[in-house]
Design an enzyme around this catalytic site. Structure first.
Site, PDB file in Angstrom:
ATOM      1  N   SER A  87       0.833  -1.196   0.000  1.00  0.00           N
ATOM      2  CA  SER A  87       0.000   0.000   0.000  1.00  0.00           C
ATOM      3  C   SER A  87       0.875   1.255   0.000  1.00  0.00           C
ATOM      4  O   SER A  87       1.638   1.481  -0.924  1.00  0.00           O
ATOM      5  CB  SER A  87      -0.967  -0.045   1.186  1.00  0.00           C
ATOM      6  OG  SER A  87      -1.976   0.933   1.069  1.00  0.00           O
ATOM      7  N   ASP A 122     -10.261  -5.563  -3.201  1.00  0.00           N
ATOM      8  CA  ASP A 122      -9.649  -4.498  -2.405  1.00  0.00           C
ATOM      9  C   ASP A 122     -10.550  -3.258  -2.463  1.00  0.00           C
ATOM     10  O   ASP A 122     -10.783  -2.695  -3.533  1.00  0.00           O
ATOM     11  CB  ASP A 122      -8.279  -4.182  -3.002  1.00  0.00           C
ATOM     12  CG  ASP A 122      -7.437  -3.253  -2.157  1.00  0.00           C
ATOM     13  OD1 ASP A 122      -8.007  -2.342  -1.517  1.00  0.00           O
ATOM     14  OD2 ASP A 122      -6.202  -3.412  -2.174  1.00  0.00           O
ATOM     15  N   HIS A 181      -7.387  -5.960   0.809  1.00  0.00           N
ATOM     16  CA  HIS A 181      -6.193  -5.136   1.002  1.00  0.00           C
ATOM     17  C   HIS A 181      -5.332  -5.576   2.190  1.00  0.00           C
ATOM     18  O   HIS A 181      -4.293  -4.983   2.443  1.00  0.00           O
ATOM     19  CB  HIS A 181      -6.640  -3.682   1.220  1.00  0.00           C
ATOM     20  CG  HIS A 181      -5.555  -2.658   1.030  1.00  0.00           C
ATOM     21  ND1 HIS A 181      -4.996  -2.391  -0.205  1.00  0.00           N
ATOM     22  CD2 HIS A 181      -4.940  -1.820   1.915  1.00  0.00           C
ATOM     23  CE1 HIS A 181      -4.084  -1.436  -0.072  1.00  0.00           C
ATOM     24  NE2 HIS A 181      -4.019  -1.078   1.190  1.00  0.00           N
TER      25      HIS A 181
END
Length: 282
Positions: free
Chosen positions: A148, A224, A257
């Protein structure tokens, strides 16, 4: 001076957590290191992992399940914190996506952040040198990956420092931060309004402008919740295709995620790095 906070036997090696007084940050910084059993025989390659928003130096070590795979290949794993802590800066903890635990792996230029938020230089210079000094790590075999915000950091730091990292990968990276709310907020706060400065910390923009890195491996979950608004891997994919930057981008149905996703594909990422960093890896 390096202070040992704790050490734990792990897959024949040692998972430790450490603290030092950072000259660049101007404050104490914590980080984790897994040393595989092969390091008892001499220096081994080292792989740095950059975590995402809200995470710290323990998140990866606890959740990713990476130590087993690193022990199989003989890789040191380093997991730094995601920002300075206890800075005394007003507003540092006002939002989860800016300030504390949200350093974005860049050197801030705007007050009050520029004094302590220097994570780009910290990762590429100070922490790297510290690890090479205190652990059996090879300076010519260093890889970088992240998740991320940390995936953004891995991509941009590798692109901005050619030759410093011999392997690169990312899980669900913020691939075009100039074009998403997280990136715009961070860049405005840390760098000001100069879009040219922003472009120096955007992987898609860097690749478009001619920067290159070793073959990139990126995994992205299609479930996600941040994919459509924040991550934009398709923009990075297009830039790589246009410029010839080697990229393997894999999309996975049903994965979100979080660290369930990351741990699922961790073995393949460790193997990707081992092929570049370890002489005898297949």
């Amino acid at each position: 001076m390096l202070t040992t906070l704790s050490e734990h036997g792990c897959f024949g090696g040692v998972q430790g957590f450490y603290q030092h007084d950072s000259a660049l940050i101007g404050l104490p910084m914590k980080f984790g290191v897994f040393v595989p059993p092969q390091a008892k025989q001499g220096p081994v390659p080292v792989l740095f992992y950059l975590a995402g928003l809200t995470c710290n130096e323990e998140t990866f070590a606890v959740k990713a399940g990476a130590q087993r795979h690193a022990a199989e290949h003989g890789l040191i794993l380093v997991s730094p914190d995601t920002s300075p802590r206890n800075t005394g800066v007003d507003g540092a903890d006002a939002a989860w996506d800016f300030g504390n635990a949200a350093g974005f792996y860049l050197d801030a230029t705007q007050a009050p952040w520029h004094t302590h938020w220097r994570m780009g230089s910290y990762i590429t210079r100070e922490l790297r040198a510290l690890v090479l000094q205190h652990f059996a790590a090879r300076p010519d075999r260093v890889g970088l990956f992240g998740h991320s915000m940390g995936g953004h950091g891995a991509l941009t730091l590798a692109l901005k420092n050619p030759g410093l990292y011999q392997s690169v990968s990312a899980f669900a990276p913020i691939a075009a931060p100039m074009q998403c709310p997280w990136g715009v907020k961070a860049f405005n706060g840390y760098l000001g309004e100069d879009k040219a400065a922003w472009a120096q910390h955007d992987a898609t923009a860097l690749i478009t402008a001619g920067a290159r890195a070793p073959h990139l491996l990126i995994d992205q979950g299609l479930a996600d919740k941040f994919l459509a608004e924040q991550l934009h891997p398709h923009l990075l994919e297009a830039a790589c295709a246009q410029t010839g930057q080697p990229l393997t981008l894999r999309r996975h149905a049903g994965y979100d995620h979080g660290y369930y996703f990351i741990s699922t594909f961790m073995a393949e990422h460790i193997a990707h790095h081992a092929r570049a960093l370890c002489v005898n890896s297949p």
